[in-house]
Design an enzyme around this catalytic site. Structure first.
Site, PDB file in Angstrom:
ATOM      1  N   LEU A 227       0.839  -1.202   0.000  1.00 42.83           N
ATOM      2  CA  LEU A 227       0.000   0.000   0.000  1.00 42.83           C
ATOM      3  C   LEU A 227       0.868   1.245   0.000  1.00 42.83           C
ATOM      4  CD1 LEU A 227      -2.487  -1.118   2.816  1.00 42.83           C
ATOM      5  CD2 LEU A 227      -2.900  -1.213   0.349  1.00 42.83           C
ATOM      6  N   GLU A 228       0.694   2.089  -1.022  1.00 41.30           N
ATOM      7  CA  GLU A 228       1.321   3.413  -1.011  1.00 41.30           C
ATOM      8  C   GLU A 228       0.208   4.439  -1.081  1.00 41.30           C
ATOM      9  OE1 GLU A 228       2.794   6.780  -3.342  1.00 41.30           O
ATOM     10  OE2 GLU A 228       4.018   5.142  -4.162  1.00 41.30           O
TER      11      GLU A 228
END
Length: 456
Positions: A227-228
Protein backbone atom coordinates in the site's frame (compact mmCIF):
# COMPACT_ATOMS: atom_id res chain seq x y z
CA UNK A 1 -21.90 0.45 -13.69
CA UNK A 2 -20.14 2.84 -16.06
CA UNK A 3 -16.71 4.34 -15.45
CA UNK A 4 -16.43 7.82 -16.94
CA UNK A 5 -13.25 9.78 -17.59
CA UNK A 6 -13.90 13.53 -17.61
CA UNK A 7 -11.04 15.26 -19.43
CA UNK A 8 -9.58 18.12 -17.40
CA UNK A 9 -8.78 19.95 -20.62
CA UNK A 10 -12.35 21.06 -21.23
CA UNK A 11 -14.63 19.05 -18.94
CA UNK A 12 -15.85 16.81 -21.75
CA UNK A 13 -16.35 13.05 -21.46
CA UNK A 14 -13.22 11.48 -22.90
CA UNK A 15 -13.93 7.80 -22.33
CA UNK A 16 -16.49 5.49 -20.77
CA UNK A 17 -16.17 1.83 -19.87
CA UNK A 18 -18.56 -0.70 -18.37
CA UNK A 19 -17.42 -2.48 -15.24
CA UNK A 20 -17.49 -6.25 -14.94
CA UNK A 21 -20.42 -7.83 -13.17
CA UNK A 22 -19.56 -9.95 -10.17
CA UNK A 23 -20.00 -13.16 -12.15
CA UNK A 24 -17.80 -11.80 -14.93
CA UNK A 25 -15.17 -10.79 -12.40
CA UNK A 26 -15.23 -14.25 -10.81
CA UNK A 27 -14.79 -15.81 -14.24
CA UNK A 28 -11.83 -13.53 -14.98
CA UNK A 29 -10.16 -14.55 -11.72
CA UNK A 30 -10.78 -18.23 -12.49
CA UNK A 31 -9.15 -17.85 -15.90
CA UNK A 32 -6.20 -16.03 -14.35
CA UNK A 33 -5.63 -18.83 -11.84
CA UNK A 34 -5.59 -21.44 -14.58
CA UNK A 35 -3.30 -19.35 -16.80
CA UNK A 36 -0.92 -18.65 -13.93
CA UNK A 37 0.02 -22.31 -13.54
CA UNK A 38 1.13 -22.56 -17.15
CA UNK A 39 2.79 -19.14 -17.07
CA UNK A 40 4.84 -20.00 -13.97
CA UNK A 41 5.91 -23.28 -15.58
CA UNK A 42 7.68 -21.38 -18.35
CA UNK A 43 11.41 -20.83 -17.85
CA UNK A 44 12.26 -17.62 -16.03
CA UNK A 45 14.37 -16.43 -18.97
CA UNK A 46 11.35 -16.76 -21.26
CA UNK A 47 9.12 -14.75 -18.92
CA UNK A 48 11.77 -12.05 -18.68
CA UNK A 49 12.10 -11.87 -22.47
CA UNK A 50 8.35 -11.61 -22.98
CA UNK A 51 7.91 -8.86 -20.39
CA UNK A 52 10.77 -6.90 -21.93
CA UNK A 53 9.14 -7.27 -25.34
CA UNK A 54 5.84 -6.07 -23.91
CA UNK A 55 7.53 -3.02 -22.45
CA UNK A 56 9.10 -2.24 -25.83
CA UNK A 57 5.69 -2.58 -27.46
CA UNK A 58 4.32 0.05 -25.08
CA UNK A 59 7.21 2.29 -26.12
CA UNK A 60 6.26 1.86 -29.77
CA UNK A 61 2.85 3.35 -28.94
CA UNK A 62 4.27 6.45 -27.27
CA UNK A 63 3.23 8.93 -29.97
CA UNK A 64 -0.39 7.96 -29.31
CA UNK A 65 0.00 7.56 -25.56
CA UNK A 66 1.34 11.07 -24.88
CA UNK A 67 -1.77 12.96 -26.04
CA UNK A 68 -3.97 10.33 -24.40
CA UNK A 69 -2.33 11.08 -21.05
CA UNK A 70 -2.92 14.80 -21.61
CA UNK A 71 -6.59 14.20 -22.35
CA UNK A 72 -7.08 11.88 -19.39
CA UNK A 73 -5.17 13.62 -16.58
CA UNK A 74 -3.78 16.87 -17.95
CA UNK A 75 0.00 16.46 -18.16
CA UNK A 76 1.49 18.65 -20.92
CA UNK A 77 2.60 16.85 -24.07
CA UNK A 78 5.91 18.73 -24.01
CA UNK A 79 7.17 16.28 -21.36
CA UNK A 80 6.86 13.30 -23.68
CA UNK A 81 5.02 10.82 -21.50
CA UNK A 82 6.44 8.26 -19.11
CA UNK A 83 8.25 5.70 -21.22
CA UNK A 84 11.71 6.65 -19.93
CA UNK A 85 10.86 5.78 -16.33
CA UNK A 86 8.55 2.95 -17.39
CA UNK A 87 11.37 1.29 -19.32
CA UNK A 88 14.02 2.02 -16.68
CA UNK A 89 12.04 0.34 -13.93
CA UNK A 90 11.00 -2.69 -15.94
CA UNK A 91 14.50 -3.14 -17.35
CA UNK A 92 16.11 -3.04 -13.92
CA UNK A 93 13.68 -5.58 -12.51
CA UNK A 94 14.35 -7.84 -15.51
CA UNK A 95 18.09 -7.46 -14.99
CA UNK A 96 18.04 -8.55 -11.34
CA UNK A 97 15.38 -11.25 -11.63
CA UNK A 98 17.70 -14.26 -11.91
CA UNK A 99 19.54 -13.36 -8.72
CA UNK A 100 16.53 -12.02 -6.82
CA UNK A 101 14.50 -15.17 -7.46
CA UNK A 102 17.36 -17.63 -7.13
CA UNK A 103 17.03 -20.61 -4.82
CA UNK A 104 18.77 -20.34 -1.48
CA UNK A 105 20.82 -23.53 -1.32
CA UNK A 106 21.43 -24.66 2.26
CA UNK A 107 22.66 -28.20 1.66
CA UNK A 108 22.89 -30.67 -1.17
CA UNK A 109 24.80 -33.62 0.28
CA UNK A 110 24.51 -37.40 0.18
CA UNK A 111 22.15 -37.15 3.14
CA UNK A 112 19.95 -34.11 2.48
CA UNK A 113 18.83 -31.51 0.01
CA UNK A 114 17.72 -28.39 1.82
CA UNK A 115 16.69 -25.36 -0.19
CA UNK A 116 14.44 -22.30 0.00
CA UNK A 117 12.65 -21.38 -3.20
CA UNK A 118 10.68 -18.27 -4.02
CA UNK A 119 7.31 -19.15 -5.51
CA UNK A 120 4.61 -16.87 -6.95
CA UNK A 121 1.47 -15.90 -5.03
CA UNK A 122 -0.78 -16.97 -7.96
CA UNK A 123 -2.87 -13.94 -8.99
CA UNK A 124 -1.73 -10.40 -8.16
CA UNK A 125 -4.19 -7.53 -8.29
CA UNK A 126 -2.59 -4.21 -9.20
CA UNK A 127 -4.75 -1.15 -8.49
CA UNK A 128 -2.94 1.74 -10.17
CA UNK A 129 -3.42 5.52 -9.85
CA UNK A 130 -3.91 8.17 -12.50
CA UNK A 131 -1.09 10.58 -11.65
CA UNK A 132 1.74 8.54 -13.21
CA UNK A 133 -0.44 5.87 -14.75
CA UNK A 134 2.20 3.89 -16.63
CA UNK A 135 5.14 4.09 -14.23
CA UNK A 136 3.15 3.26 -11.12
CA UNK A 137 1.57 0.27 -12.84
CA UNK A 138 4.81 -1.19 -14.20
CA UNK A 139 6.41 -1.05 -10.74
CA UNK A 140 4.39 -4.15 -9.87
CA UNK A 141 3.20 -5.53 -13.20
CA UNK A 142 6.69 -6.29 -14.56
CA UNK A 143 8.17 -8.05 -11.50
CA UNK A 144 4.89 -9.83 -10.72
CA UNK A 145 4.77 -11.37 -14.20
CA UNK A 146 8.47 -12.14 -14.23
CA UNK A 147 8.12 -13.92 -10.88
CA UNK A 148 5.44 -16.20 -12.36
CA UNK A 149 2.25 -14.58 -11.11
CA UNK A 150 -0.77 -13.83 -13.22
CA UNK A 151 -1.70 -10.15 -13.02
CA UNK A 152 -5.03 -8.38 -13.06
CA UNK A 153 -4.64 -4.63 -13.56
CA UNK A 154 -7.40 -2.32 -12.37
CA UNK A 155 -6.62 1.23 -13.36
CA UNK A 156 -8.02 4.47 -11.98
CA UNK A 157 -11.23 5.71 -13.59
CA UNK A 158 -9.37 8.90 -14.63
CA UNK A 159 -6.99 6.88 -16.85
CA UNK A 160 -9.00 3.96 -18.26
CA UNK A 161 -7.06 3.76 -21.53
CA UNK A 162 -3.75 2.96 -19.82
CA UNK A 163 -4.57 -0.61 -18.85
CA UNK A 164 -5.96 -1.24 -22.30
CA UNK A 165 -2.75 -0.01 -23.90
CA UNK A 166 -0.63 -2.21 -21.64
CA UNK A 167 -2.78 -5.26 -22.31
CA UNK A 168 -2.67 -4.63 -26.06
CA UNK A 169 1.11 -4.34 -25.97
CA UNK A 170 1.75 -7.32 -23.72
CA UNK A 171 -0.63 -9.62 -25.58
CA UNK A 172 0.88 -8.62 -28.93
CA UNK A 173 4.23 -10.12 -27.95
CA UNK A 174 2.83 -13.41 -26.65
CA UNK A 175 2.02 -12.89 -22.97
CA UNK A 176 -1.19 -14.93 -22.54
CA UNK A 177 -4.37 -12.89 -22.38
CA UNK A 178 -5.53 -14.60 -19.20
CA UNK A 179 -2.14 -14.25 -17.50
CA UNK A 180 -2.31 -10.46 -17.85
CA UNK A 181 -5.78 -8.97 -17.78
CA UNK A 182 -6.90 -5.37 -17.76
CA UNK A 183 -10.16 -5.20 -15.82
CA UNK A 184 -12.73 -2.54 -15.00
CA UNK A 185 -14.15 -3.09 -11.52
CA UNK A 186 -16.22 -0.95 -9.21
CA UNK A 187 -15.21 -0.51 -5.57
CA UNK A 188 -17.76 -2.97 -4.20
CA UNK A 189 -16.72 -5.76 -6.57
CA UNK A 190 -13.06 -5.15 -5.82
CA UNK A 191 -13.65 -5.36 -2.09
CA UNK A 192 -15.79 -8.48 -2.47
CA UNK A 193 -13.12 -10.23 -4.54
CA UNK A 194 -10.45 -9.42 -1.97
CA UNK A 195 -12.67 -10.62 0.86
CA UNK A 196 -13.23 -13.89 -1.01
CA UNK A 197 -9.46 -14.50 -1.32
CA UNK A 198 -9.47 -14.12 -5.08
CA UNK A 199 -5.92 -12.77 -5.03
CA UNK A 200 -2.67 -13.92 -3.50
CA UNK A 201 -1.38 -10.37 -3.28
CA UNK A 202 -2.82 -6.89 -3.76
CA UNK A 203 -0.82 -3.79 -4.62
CA UNK A 204 -2.65 -0.48 -4.27
CA UNK A 205 -1.39 3.03 -4.91
CA UNK A 206 -3.89 5.72 -4.06
CA UNK A 207 -5.65 7.52 -1.27
CA UNK A 208 -5.51 6.82 2.43
CA UNK A 209 -9.23 6.09 2.40
CA UNK A 210 -8.78 3.63 -0.43
CA UNK A 211 -6.01 1.85 1.43
CA UNK A 212 -8.15 1.53 4.53
CA UNK A 213 -10.94 0.05 2.42
CA UNK A 214 -8.50 -2.49 0.95
CA UNK A 215 -7.28 -3.52 4.40
CA UNK A 216 -10.84 -3.77 5.68
CA UNK A 217 -11.78 -6.01 2.75
CA UNK A 218 -8.76 -8.23 3.36
CA UNK A 219 -9.31 -8.54 7.12
CA UNK A 220 -9.06 -12.18 8.16
CA UNK A 221 -7.98 -13.40 4.72
CA UNK A 222 -4.22 -13.01 5.32
CA UNK A 223 -3.88 -11.64 1.78
CA UNK A 224 -0.54 -9.91 1.31
CA UNK A 225 -0.74 -6.20 0.60
CA UNK A 226 1.47 -3.44 -0.68
CA UNK A 227 0.00 0.00 0.00
CA UNK A 228 1.32 3.41 -1.01
CA UNK A 229 -1.18 5.97 0.23
CA UNK A 230 0.34 9.37 -0.34
CA UNK A 231 2.71 11.72 1.38
CA UNK A 232 3.50 15.17 2.65
CA UNK A 233 7.12 15.11 1.62
CA UNK A 234 9.51 17.69 3.08
CA UNK A 235 12.64 19.35 1.80
CA UNK A 236 15.29 20.74 4.16
CA UNK A 237 17.83 23.27 2.87
CA UNK A 238 20.83 23.66 5.19
CA UNK A 239 23.06 26.70 5.44
CA UNK A 240 25.83 25.10 3.31
CA UNK A 241 23.51 24.06 0.47
CA UNK A 242 23.82 25.11 -3.15
CA UNK A 243 20.78 27.33 -3.00
CA UNK A 244 20.29 27.61 -6.76
CA UNK A 245 20.28 23.84 -7.21
CA UNK A 246 18.01 23.43 -4.17
CA UNK A 247 15.46 25.93 -5.48
CA UNK A 248 15.43 24.49 -8.98
CA UNK A 249 14.95 20.91 -7.81
CA UNK A 250 12.59 21.43 -4.89
CA UNK A 251 10.26 23.81 -6.72
CA UNK A 252 10.17 21.49 -9.71
CA UNK A 253 9.45 18.66 -7.27
CA UNK A 254 6.57 20.68 -5.84
CA UNK A 255 5.04 21.88 -9.12
CA UNK A 256 5.77 19.31 -11.85
CA UNK A 257 2.70 17.40 -13.02
CA UNK A 258 0.66 20.18 -11.38
CA UNK A 259 1.93 18.95 -8.03
CA UNK A 260 0.24 15.58 -8.52
CA UNK A 261 3.20 13.41 -7.53
CA UNK A 262 3.18 10.79 -4.79
CA UNK A 263 6.67 11.88 -3.74
CA UNK A 264 6.26 15.53 -4.70
CA UNK A 265 7.64 18.17 -2.36
CA UNK A 266 4.79 19.66 -0.30
CA UNK A 267 6.66 21.60 2.39
CA UNK A 268 10.13 23.15 2.53
CA UNK A 269 12.24 24.16 5.53
CA UNK A 270 15.12 26.53 4.79
CA UNK A 271 17.89 27.66 7.12
CA UNK A 272 17.14 31.24 8.08
CA UNK A 273 20.36 32.50 6.47
CA UNK A 274 19.15 31.36 3.02
CA UNK A 275 15.42 31.83 3.47
CA UNK A 276 14.91 35.18 1.71
CA UNK A 277 17.10 34.24 -1.25
CA UNK A 278 15.38 30.87 -1.58
CA UNK A 279 11.89 32.36 -1.59
CA UNK A 280 12.84 35.08 -4.07
CA UNK A 281 14.29 32.54 -6.51
CA UNK A 282 11.32 30.20 -6.02
CA UNK A 283 8.80 32.92 -6.81
CA UNK A 284 10.70 33.85 -9.97
CA UNK A 285 10.63 30.25 -11.18
CA UNK A 286 6.91 29.80 -10.59
CA UNK A 287 6.05 33.13 -12.20
CA UNK A 288 7.76 31.81 -15.32
CA UNK A 289 5.38 28.88 -15.72
CA UNK A 290 2.85 28.82 -18.55
CA UNK A 291 -0.49 27.43 -17.39
CA UNK A 292 -2.67 26.18 -20.19
CA UNK A 293 -3.98 23.45 -22.45
CA UNK A 294 -1.67 20.44 -22.11
CA UNK A 295 -1.92 19.74 -25.84
CA UNK A 296 -0.10 23.05 -26.49
CA UNK A 297 3.65 22.34 -26.62
CA UNK A 298 4.32 25.73 -25.01
CA UNK A 299 2.37 24.79 -21.87
CA UNK A 300 4.56 23.94 -18.87
CA UNK A 301 1.76 23.50 -16.32
CA UNK A 302 -1.46 21.77 -17.26
CA UNK A 303 -4.78 21.54 -15.44
CA UNK A 304 -5.21 19.33 -12.43
CA UNK A 305 -6.76 15.98 -13.24
CA UNK A 306 -10.17 16.89 -11.87
CA UNK A 307 -11.96 20.02 -10.67
CA UNK A 308 -12.51 18.51 -7.22
CA UNK A 309 -8.75 18.05 -6.77
CA UNK A 310 -8.15 21.68 -7.70
CA UNK A 311 -10.88 22.80 -5.31
CA UNK A 312 -9.21 20.96 -2.44
CA UNK A 313 -5.94 22.81 -3.12
CA UNK A 314 -7.76 26.14 -3.43
CA UNK A 315 -9.41 25.45 -0.10
CA UNK A 316 -6.10 24.78 1.63
CA UNK A 317 -4.59 27.95 0.19
CA UNK A 318 -7.60 30.10 1.11
CA UNK A 319 -7.63 28.79 4.68
CA UNK A 320 -3.89 29.35 5.08
CA UNK A 321 -4.07 32.94 3.85
CA UNK A 322 -7.02 33.61 6.14
CA UNK A 323 -4.88 32.33 9.02
CA UNK A 324 -1.98 34.63 8.20
CA UNK A 325 -0.01 32.98 5.40
CA UNK A 326 1.45 35.11 2.61
CA UNK A 327 0.67 34.08 -0.98
CA UNK A 328 3.44 35.15 -3.36
CA UNK A 329 1.93 34.31 -6.77
CA UNK A 330 -0.77 36.50 -8.29
CA UNK A 331 -3.64 34.65 -9.93
CA UNK A 332 -2.72 33.58 -13.46
CA UNK A 333 -4.98 34.76 -16.26
CA UNK A 334 -5.56 31.14 -17.28
CA UNK A 335 -6.89 30.17 -13.84
CA UNK A 336 -10.56 29.40 -14.58
CA UNK A 337 -11.63 28.57 -11.05
CA UNK A 338 -11.88 24.96 -12.17
CA UNK A 339 -9.18 22.45 -13.09
CA UNK A 340 -6.78 25.18 -14.26
CA UNK A 341 -5.16 26.34 -11.02
CA UNK A 342 -2.56 29.02 -10.30
CA UNK A 343 0.55 27.48 -8.70
CA UNK A 344 1.22 28.97 -5.30
CA UNK A 345 4.10 29.60 -2.89
CA UNK A 346 3.18 30.34 0.72
CA UNK A 347 5.28 31.78 3.55
CA UNK A 348 4.33 32.72 7.11
CA UNK A 349 2.86 29.23 7.33
CA UNK A 350 2.62 27.09 10.46
CA UNK A 351 1.92 23.47 11.19
CA UNK A 352 -1.51 24.46 12.45
CA UNK A 353 -2.51 24.98 8.80
CA UNK A 354 -3.91 22.15 6.69
CA UNK A 355 -1.61 23.09 3.82
CA UNK A 356 1.36 22.04 5.99
CA UNK A 357 -0.23 18.91 7.43
CA UNK A 358 -2.67 17.32 4.98
CA UNK A 359 -1.72 16.04 1.57
CA UNK A 360 -2.31 18.78 -1.01
CA UNK A 361 -1.46 16.83 -4.17
CA UNK A 362 -1.43 20.03 -6.15
CA UNK A 363 0.81 22.96 -7.18
CA UNK A 364 1.28 24.59 -3.78
CA UNK A 365 4.15 24.55 -1.32
CA UNK A 366 4.66 26.17 2.05
CA UNK A 367 8.15 27.41 2.97
CA UNK A 368 9.31 27.97 6.56
CA UNK A 369 12.63 29.24 8.01
CA UNK A 370 14.46 27.11 10.58
CA UNK A 371 17.44 27.75 12.83
CA UNK A 372 18.80 24.25 13.55
CA UNK A 373 18.84 20.67 12.34
CA UNK A 374 16.86 19.65 15.41
CA UNK A 375 14.10 22.12 14.56
CA UNK A 376 14.00 20.92 10.96
CA UNK A 377 13.87 17.27 12.01
CA UNK A 378 10.99 17.96 14.38
CA UNK A 379 9.05 19.70 11.60
CA UNK A 380 9.77 16.96 9.05
CA UNK A 381 8.53 14.29 11.48
CA UNK A 382 5.43 16.30 12.39
CA UNK A 383 3.33 14.53 9.78
CA UNK A 384 1.03 11.53 9.52
CA UNK A 385 2.82 10.52 6.32
CA UNK A 386 6.29 9.20 5.57
CA UNK A 387 7.23 8.61 1.92
CA UNK A 388 10.35 10.67 1.07
CA UNK A 389 12.41 13.56 2.38
CA UNK A 390 14.96 15.70 0.53
CA UNK A 391 18.07 17.05 2.31
CA UNK A 392 20.30 19.76 0.85
CA UNK A 393 23.85 20.06 2.12
CA UNK A 394 27.48 19.52 1.09
CA UNK A 395 28.05 17.23 4.09
CA UNK A 396 27.14 13.59 3.41
CA UNK A 397 27.79 12.48 6.99
CA UNK A 398 25.52 15.21 8.32
CA UNK A 399 22.81 14.28 5.83
CA UNK A 400 22.96 10.62 6.78
CA UNK A 401 22.87 11.43 10.48
CA UNK A 402 19.75 13.54 9.91
CA UNK A 403 18.27 10.88 7.64
CA UNK A 404 18.57 8.34 10.45
CA UNK A 405 16.21 10.51 12.50
CA UNK A 406 13.53 11.13 9.86
CA UNK A 407 10.41 8.97 9.85
CA UNK A 408 10.13 8.25 6.15
CA UNK A 409 10.64 5.61 3.46
CA UNK A 410 13.35 7.20 1.29
CA UNK A 411 15.79 10.02 2.03
CA UNK A 412 17.39 11.97 -0.81
CA UNK A 413 20.43 14.22 -0.62
CA UNK A 414 20.69 17.00 -3.21
CA UNK A 415 17.87 15.57 -5.30
CA UNK A 416 14.14 14.90 -4.93
CA UNK A 417 11.08 13.36 -6.52
CA UNK A 418 12.83 10.39 -8.12
CA UNK A 419 12.28 6.67 -7.88
CA UNK A 420 15.46 4.57 -8.07
CA UNK A 421 14.43 1.02 -9.07
CA UNK A 422 17.47 -0.43 -7.31
CA UNK A 423 16.17 0.89 -3.97
CA UNK A 424 13.06 -0.32 -2.22
CA UNK A 425 10.11 2.03 -2.74
CA UNK A 426 8.43 2.08 0.63
CA UNK A 427 6.89 4.27 3.29
CA UNK A 428 5.75 4.39 6.88
CA UNK A 429 2.90 5.77 8.99
CA UNK A 430 -0.16 6.65 6.89
CA UNK A 431 1.85 6.35 3.69
CA UNK A 432 1.31 2.62 3.98
CA UNK A 433 3.19 -0.63 4.11
CA UNK A 434 5.28 -3.00 2.04
CA UNK A 435 7.89 -2.22 -0.59
CA UNK A 436 8.14 -2.25 -4.35
CA UNK A 437 10.97 -2.56 -6.86
CA UNK A 438 14.52 -3.68 -5.92
CA UNK A 439 15.19 -7.20 -4.64
CA UNK A 440 12.66 -6.55 -1.89
CA UNK A 441 9.97 -6.01 -4.51
CA UNK A 442 10.50 -9.58 -5.70
CA UNK A 443 10.40 -10.83 -2.14
CA UNK A 444 7.00 -9.23 -1.65
CA UNK A 445 5.62 -10.62 -4.90
CA UNK A 446 6.61 -14.17 -4.02
CA UNK A 447 6.57 -16.33 -0.92
CA UNK A 448 9.37 -18.47 0.48
CA UNK A 449 8.88 -22.23 0.23
CA UNK A 450 11.23 -24.58 2.04
CA UNK A 451 12.30 -28.04 0.86
CA UNK A 452 13.80 -30.48 3.39
CA UNK A 453 14.54 -33.65 1.44
CA UNK A 454 16.14 -36.60 3.19
CA UNK A 455 17.88 -38.87 0.72
CA UNK A 456 17.51 -42.63 1.03
Amino acid sequence: MTITCISPIDGSIYATRETLSRSEADAAVARAKVAQVAWAARPLAERIKLVQAGVAAVGAMNDDIVPEIAHQMGRPVRYGGEFGGFNERASYMAEIAQDALADVEIEDSDAFRRVIKRVPHSVVLVVAPWNYPYMTAINTVAPALIAGNAVMLKHASQTPLVGERMAQAFHSVGIPEDAFQNVFLDHDSTSALIADRAFGFVNFTGSLGGGKAMEAAAAGTFTGMGLELGGKDPGYVMEDANVDAAVDTLIDGAMFNSGQCCCGIERIYVHESLFDAFVQKAVAIVNGYKLGNPLDPETTLGPMAHVRFANEVRGQITEAVADGATAHIDTFAEDDGGAYLTPQILTNVTHDMRVMREESFGPVVGIMPVKTDAEAIAFMNDSDFGLTASLWTQDTLRAEAIADQIETGTVFMNRADYLDPALCWTGCKDTGRGGGLSVIGYHNLTRPKSYHLKKA
